[in-house]
Write a protein that holds these residues in place. Structure first.
Motif, PDB file in Angstrom:
ATOM      1  N   GLY A 141       0.796  -1.214   0.000  1.00 49.85           N
ATOM      2  CA  GLY A 141       0.000   0.000   0.000  1.00 49.85           C
ATOM      3  C   GLY A 141       0.834   1.272   0.000  1.00 49.85           C
ATOM      4  O   GLY A 141       0.444   2.276  -0.612  1.00 49.85           O
ATOM      5  N   ASP A 142       1.992   1.242   0.662  1.00 54.18           N
ATOM      6  CA  ASP A 142       2.830   2.436   0.713  1.00 54.18           C
ATOM      7  C   ASP A 142       3.360   2.804  -0.670  1.00 54.18           C
ATOM      8  O   ASP A 142       3.385   3.978  -1.054  1.00 54.18           O
ATOM      9  CB  ASP A 142       3.988   2.215   1.688  1.00 54.18           C
ATOM     10  N   ILE A 143       3.758   1.775  -1.451  1.00 55.71           N
ATOM     11  CA  ILE A 143       4.254   2.039  -2.816  1.00 55.71           C
ATOM     12  C   ILE A 143       3.113   2.525  -3.702  1.00 55.71           C
ATOM     13  O   ILE A 143       3.288   3.423  -4.533  1.00 55.71           O
ATOM     14  CB  ILE A 143       4.893   0.765  -3.411  1.00 55.71           C
ATOM     15  N   ALA A 144       1.932   1.916  -3.529  1.00 53.92           N
ATOM     16  CA  ALA A 144       0.767   2.311  -4.331  1.00 53.92           C
ATOM     17  C   ALA A 144       0.426   3.778  -4.094  1.00 53.92           C
ATOM     18  O   ALA A 144       0.063   4.503  -5.034  1.00 53.92           O
ATOM     19  CB  ALA A 144      -0.423   1.429  -3.990  1.00 53.92           C
ATOM     20  N   TRP A 145       0.559   4.225  -2.832  1.00 51.59           N
ATOM     21  CA  TRP A 145       0.227   5.618  -2.538  1.00 51.59           C
ATOM     22  C   TRP A 145       1.205   6.577  -3.213  1.00 51.59           C
ATOM     23  O   TRP A 145       0.805   7.621  -3.738  1.00 51.59           O
ATOM     24  CB  TRP A 145       0.237   5.813  -1.023  1.00 51.59           C
ATOM     25  N   VAL A 146       2.480   6.231  -3.247  1.00 53.68           N
ATOM     26  CA  VAL A 146       3.474   7.058  -3.943  1.00 53.68           C
ATOM     27  C   VAL A 146       3.176   7.095  -5.441  1.00 53.68           C
ATOM     28  O   VAL A 146       3.234   8.160  -6.084  1.00 53.68           O
ATOM     29  CB  VAL A 146       4.896   6.514  -3.681  1.00 53.68           C
ATOM     30  N   VAL A 163      -6.065   1.494   2.175  1.00 60.94           N
ATOM     31  CA  VAL A 163      -5.894   2.616   3.099  1.00 60.94           C
ATOM     32  C   VAL A 163      -5.727   2.097   4.523  1.00 60.94           C
ATOM     33  O   VAL A 163      -6.516   1.277   5.007  1.00 60.94           O
ATOM     34  CB  VAL A 163      -7.107   3.569   3.026  1.00 60.94           C
ATOM     35  N   SER A 164      -4.697   2.579   5.209  1.00 60.67           N
ATOM     36  CA  SER A 164      -4.482   2.228   6.613  1.00 60.67           C
ATOM     37  C   SER A 164      -4.351   3.463   7.500  1.00 60.67           C
ATOM     38  O   SER A 164      -4.231   3.330   8.714  1.00 60.67           O
ATOM     39  CB  SER A 164      -3.215   1.377   6.759  1.00 60.67           C
ATOM     40  N   TYR A 165      -4.378   4.658   6.912  1.00 63.87           N
ATOM     41  CA  TYR A 165      -4.306   5.901   7.662  1.00 63.87           C
ATOM     42  C   TYR A 165      -5.496   6.778   7.304  1.00 63.87           C
ATOM     43  O   TYR A 165      -5.879   6.879   6.131  1.00 63.87           O
ATOM     44  CB  TYR A 165      -3.004   6.654   7.367  1.00 63.87           C
ATOM     45  N   SER A 166      -6.058   7.415   8.311  1.00 63.70           N
ATOM     46  CA  SER A 166      -7.257   8.222   8.086  1.00 63.70           C
ATOM     47  C   SER A 166      -6.984   9.389   7.140  1.00 63.70           C
ATOM     48  O   SER A 166      -7.854   9.770   6.348  1.00 63.70           O
ATOM     49  CB  SER A 166      -7.795   8.742   9.416  1.00 63.70           C
ATOM     50  N   LEU A 167      -5.769   9.950   7.204  1.00 61.40           N
ATOM     51  CA  LEU A 167      -5.437  11.075   6.335  1.00 61.40           C
ATOM     52  C   LEU A 167      -5.502  10.667   4.867  1.00 61.40           C
ATOM     53  O   LEU A 167      -6.053  11.395   4.033  1.00 61.40           O
ATOM     54  CB  LEU A 167      -4.040  11.608   6.679  1.00 61.40           C
ATOM     55  N   HIS A 168      -4.940   9.498   4.541  1.00 63.82           N
ATOM     56  CA  HIS A 168      -4.992   9.006   3.164  1.00 63.82           C
ATOM     57  C   HIS A 168      -6.436   8.771   2.729  1.00 63.82           C
ATOM     58  O   HIS A 168      -6.811   9.090   1.588  1.00 63.82           O
ATOM     59  CB  HIS A 168      -4.196   7.705   3.035  1.00 63.82           C
TER      60      HIS A 168
END
Length: 598
Positions: A90-95, A119-124
């Motif tokens: 998920g971290d790579i996908a967000w970038v 998604v694992s963070y509310s901000l995202h």
């Protein structure tokens, strides 16, 4: 028109590499210049090649192919996002998502649906939600709306989930189910029940998933009456044949302390399957009915129903009141079934051996576990504590810290209890001081309670009182009650008077502090204060049945009441305890006498 060769490449994505006719698989084909020439014809050709490479799991080749694409459309990006989701990146996908936006490619509804699942963070999540509102997709797309409700529920932001739900133009059954499950998971059970009622009144039919969620909600609330209504609905619409529904109802009756209803429903179902049997075994185990749990396990084996890890864990939890041999037999069955390396089952085996007193067997099995999670470590620590192996429990906690796995709230509760039981006061205070600063675990009531009890046993009252000032206010009176008992045991009458007065302020209906204060004043000859305390006690303390424990020795019943200062033959009891303490070279308690009062 797409070249036929590229159609073959796309279709080959559905095959394994072993099924390729060419030696070296897909990678050797793509290294040929003519293949890349075919792909360079147009963006559709590139996307087909990328899809085929990703389906075969050639990660490095897929990345190089993606970077080499002269042009990327939303389909290209979505292919990469889908692969990131399948690999939990998920971290790579967000970038990559931000890279896509910077290149000017607009995300599609499919793009958002893939990213929401990672998604694992509310901000995202809120940023994605804003992007959907900006694109105009959210109001008309039911699937996206349902995905957002589910996302906010998992993040614990139920108010935002309601905001999405109320602004959607169209709702379906999944929308209502997502909202009900979200409320239940966020601890808003009553709200989930109201949503279910509103769903029914709005004309939406409920399915098996809805009923299962509502039954689970009633179980968490221990709302038996509402659960019976849902049970009747399931019978009416024919959902009782669903194993998930029937097992959930069995669990509901059991957790509402109506085991007889669970047994009755199980017998009336007249069928054996894994879900229903597991629920019934768990019900027996939670009511300390190990014999029936074992009998049901035997029935499962005779019916060729393979026990799951949940079955073994539940049966092991019910062994404590049965002969030790049955526990070892279940352990053998676990090994035969191949679940010995399962975290949950392994922890249950350690717990079982600890509860039946075979702590050395528990230690041996724990040492043989190749993989241990925090539950395994906590089970071992608490097992050692309850079997009087405080030093070993402290050493196990140190090994946990050295293993790299961070201890949690239960780990600290166990090691503090070990330090309290073993008299390791300095070690216990050192562990307590490191909880929040070194491991990020905020001390709660149970940690403060154990710390205060440990300090009181050592006679370090000043430190104990300082600890009470830092602790949360919840159930503060229990801590002061511990201090009061410790003051009496150690003969500190002056401090006992102060603690007793403080306890009467916190819990005016508690009889213990009044009894202690009256006893102290009486010994000092302060008769007016004695009468005043006794009169206050009569006004504030309601007559009630106190808690007690009892033991029968040689036909004689001995009862020990809660908040009782003097017991039957208390002098003889404490004399024997002092002998035990002397035998262990421990400091004996100081008996309260009139000489201590002045």
């Amino acid at each position: 028109m797409v070249d036929p060769f590229l159609n073959v490449v796309g279709l080959c994505g559905d095959r394994t590499e072993a099924e390729w006719p060419l030696t070296g698989g897909l990678q050797s084909v793509f290294l040929k210049d003519e293949v890349l020439e075919q792909a360079r014809k147009n963006i559709i050709s590139w996307n087909i090649c990328l899809k085929g490479v990703l389906k075969l799991g050639h990660n490095e080749l897929a990345h190089s192919l993606f970077e080499e694409m002269p042009e990327r459309d939303v389909v290209s990006w979505n292919s990469m996002f889908s692969w990131y989701a399948s690999c939990d990146h998920g971290d790579i996908a967000w970038v990559r998502f931000w890279q896509m936006l910077h290149t000017g490619v607009k995300p599609s509804a499919y793009t958002f649906s893939i990213l929401i699942s990672m998604v694992s963070y509310s901000l995202h999540g809120k940023e994605l939600h804003g992007g959907m509102i900006k694109s105009g997709l959210i109001r008309s797309n039911v699937v996206l709306g349902n995905s957002l409700i589910d996302m906010y529920s998992k993040l614990g932001i139920i108010d935002y989930a309601f905001g999405v739900f109320l602004t959607m133009d169209n709702l379906d059954m999944i929308s209502w189910n997502s909202m009900i499950v979200g409320c239940s998971k966020c601890g808003r059970g009553e709200l989930a029940l109201r949503q279910f009622t509103l769903m029914r009144s709005s004309g939406y039919p409920s399915d098996e998933f809805t009923c299962s969620a509502i039954i689970t909600c009633c179980t968490n609330l221990r709302n038996l009456e509402k659960g019976k209504q849902i049970f009747a609905l399931c019978i009416k619409v024919g959902f009782l044949s669903n194993s998930i529904i029937s097992s959930a109802i069995i669990d509901l009756f059991s957790k509402c302390n109506r085991l007889e209803l669970s047994v009755r429903l199980f017998n009336e179902l007249n069928r054996l399957d894994s879900e229903v049997c597991n629920s019934m075994i768990s019900s027996y185990a939670s009511h300390d009915n190990g014999e029936n749990a074992l009998q049901l396990l035997v029935r499962m084996l005779r019916a060729n129903i393979r026990p799951t890890e949940f079955t073994h864990s539940s049966v092991l939890a019910s062994i404590s009141g049965l002969p030790v041999e049955q526990g070892t037999q279940i352990h053998s069955l676990v090994v035969k079934s191949g679940f010995e390396r399962d975290y949950i089952v392994g922890s249950s085996i350690v717990d079982m051996y600890s509860k039946v007193g075979l702590i050395d067997c528990a230690i041996t099995f724990f040492a043989s576990m190749s993989l241990r999670d925090i539950i395994s470590w906590n089970t071992m620590i608490l097992g050692l504590v309850h079997n009087g192996r405080s030093a070993d429990a402290l050493e196990t906690f140190m090994n946990l810290c050295r293993s790299g796995l961070p201890p949690d709230r239960i780990s600290f509760a166990g090691v503090l209890l070990a330090c309290s039981y073993g008299g390791f006061v300095d070690e216990g205070t050192a562990v307590f001081s490191k909880m929040e600063c070194s491991y990020g675990v905020k001390p709660c009531y149970e940690h403060y309670s154990t710390l205060v009890d440990m300090l009181c046993q050592a006679g370090r009252f000043d430190e104990a009182i300082e600890a009470t000032k830092r602790m949360p206010q919840l159930r503060e009176s229990t801590i002061w009650g511990t201090l009061l008992h410790a003051c009496l045991v150690h003969g500190d009458v002056r401090l006992a008077e102060k603690v007793g007065e403080r306890l009467t302020e916190l819990e005016p209906q508690l009889s213990l502090p009044y009894t202690v204060l009256a006893h102290i004043y009486e010994m000092r000859g302060q008769w007016e204060d004695t009468v005043r305390v006794r009169e206050t006690m009569k006004r504030n303390v309601a007559t009630k049945v106190g808690g007690c424990s009892w033991i029968v020795l040689k036909g004689q019943l001995y009862t020990f009441m809660a908040e009782q200062l003097h017991h039957h033959a208390s002098k003889d009891i404490y004399t024997v305890l002092e002998l035990f303490a002397l035998d262990k070279n421990e400091i004996t308690a100081v008996e309260l006498s009139e000489a201590d009062v002045d």
